[in-house]
Design a protein around this motif. Structure first.
Motif, short mmCIF file in Angstrom:
data_model
loop_
_atom_site.label_atom_id
_atom_site.label_comp_id
_atom_site.label_asym_id
_atom_site.label_seq_id
_atom_site.Cartn_x
_atom_site.Cartn_y
_atom_site.Cartn_z
N GLY A 205 61.09 28.57 25.15
CA GLY A 205 61.48 29.12 26.44
C GLY A 205 62.80 28.55 26.93
O GLY A 205 63.02 28.47 28.15
N LEU A 206 63.68 28.20 26.01
CA LEU A 206 64.99 27.64 26.35
C LEU A 206 66.08 28.62 25.94
O LEU A 206 65.89 29.45 25.06
CB LEU A 206 65.21 26.30 25.66
N THR A 207 67.22 28.50 26.59
CA THR A 207 68.38 29.32 26.24
C THR A 207 69.59 28.43 26.09
O THR A 207 69.56 27.26 26.52
CB THR A 207 68.63 30.40 27.32
N PHE A 208 70.67 28.94 25.48
CA PHE A 208 71.82 28.08 25.27
C PHE A 208 73.11 28.88 25.29
O PHE A 208 73.13 30.09 25.06
CB PHE A 208 71.69 27.31 23.94
N THR A 209 74.18 28.17 25.58
CA THR A 209 75.53 28.68 25.45
C THR A 209 76.31 27.71 24.59
O THR A 209 75.92 26.54 24.46
CB THR A 209 76.21 28.83 26.82
N GLU A 210 77.39 28.17 23.99
CA GLU A 210 78.16 27.28 23.13
C GLU A 210 79.65 27.53 23.29
O GLU A 210 80.07 28.63 23.65
CB GLU A 210 77.74 27.43 21.67
N GLU A 211 80.41 26.48 23.05
CA GLU A 211 81.87 26.57 23.08
C GLU A 211 82.44 25.52 22.15
O GLU A 211 81.79 24.52 21.84
CB GLU A 211 82.41 26.38 24.50
N THR A 212 83.67 25.76 21.69
CA THR A 212 84.35 24.82 20.82
C THR A 212 85.40 24.06 21.61
O THR A 212 86.23 24.67 22.31
CB THR A 212 85.02 25.55 19.64
N ARG A 213 85.36 22.72 21.50
CA ARG A 213 86.34 21.87 22.18
C ARG A 213 86.72 20.72 21.25
O ARG A 213 85.84 20.09 20.64
CB ARG A 213 85.78 21.27 23.48
#
Length: 229
Positions: A205-213
């Motif tokens: 029941g979790l969600t996620f977002t991602e980005e590159t840094r």
């Protein structure tokens, strides 16, 4: 000393993923005695819900037995048992009685080291036996642990954790953080998204977002419907 062992019909330790029997041993009288046993095998479909339910049931049946001899010590099942219930997994070689004795000796050494204090300090003052200390070993080894943020969220550097401890894999390091209750949003630094990640987070029941840094991948995990920090 009380030790549980997951074994086959010949007394050879098996991974929890293979069908076997959990045997409960006690050597309070100076010799190893089998005082109970029951069949056990983890569900094989890989679904997180049934897996956790099976491990919860195993922990209840273990009762006071908090040391587990098995054919494996890595993976989510072992990490979950240790993190949620304080069950310490061990693996050894040789005849079963010899393995039980070896694990008992290793446990005594571990306990002695946990009580050790700098010269001149008492256990109660340095946090050894008798003093206030955590019974949960942070994943990733000394110096690599989740960082608490002022907004209540956390961050965790998986790249650094796996560099410190080569025995870790992504699931072993991350699942105790993702299944902790109550769940807190967490930002994870890693070099790639694991194949299991999206499926298991959906089951949790979790969600996620991602980005590159800065050449690394940062994934922020929140509960469904929760606010991203």
């Amino acid at each position: 000393m009380k030790i549980a062992a997951h074994v086959d019909e010949n007394g050879t330790p098996l991974p929890l993923t293979r069908k076997g029997r959990v045997q409960l041993y006690d050597n309070d009288e100076g010799a190893w005695r089998l005082v109970g046993e029951f069949p056990f095998e983890l569900p094989g479909d890989g679904s997180l819900g049934p897996l956790r339910a099976s491990l919860n049931a195993l922990a209840r049946r273990l009762g006071d037995w908090r040391v587990l001899l098995s054919g494996e010590v890595r993976g989510f099942a072992y990490s979950y048992l240790q993190d949620q219930f304080g069950v310490r997994p061990w693996r050894s070689d040789g005849a079963l009685v010899a393995q039980l004795t070896a694990v008992a000796a290793a446990e005594e050494k571990r306990a002695a080291e946990a009580c050790a204090c700098p010269s001149g300090d008492s256990p109660s003052s340095c946090g050894g036996c008798g003093g206030a200390r955590s019974t949960v070993v942070p994943m990733g080894g000394p110096g690599v642990r989740p960082v608490d943020r002022l907004d209540g969220s956390r961050s965790f550097d998986l790249i650094a954790a796996m560099a410190v401890d080569s025995r870790l894999n992504s699931r072993l390091a991350l699942m105790p953080l993702l299944t902790e209750e109550p769940f807190r949003p967490i930002e994870i630094r890693l070099d790639h998204r694991p194949r299991w990640f999206a499926r298991d987070l959906d089951e949790l029941g979790l969600t996620f977002t991602e980005e590159t840094r800065d050449g690394a991948l940062f994934i922020t995990v929140t509960a469904e419907g929760g606010d991203t920090p």
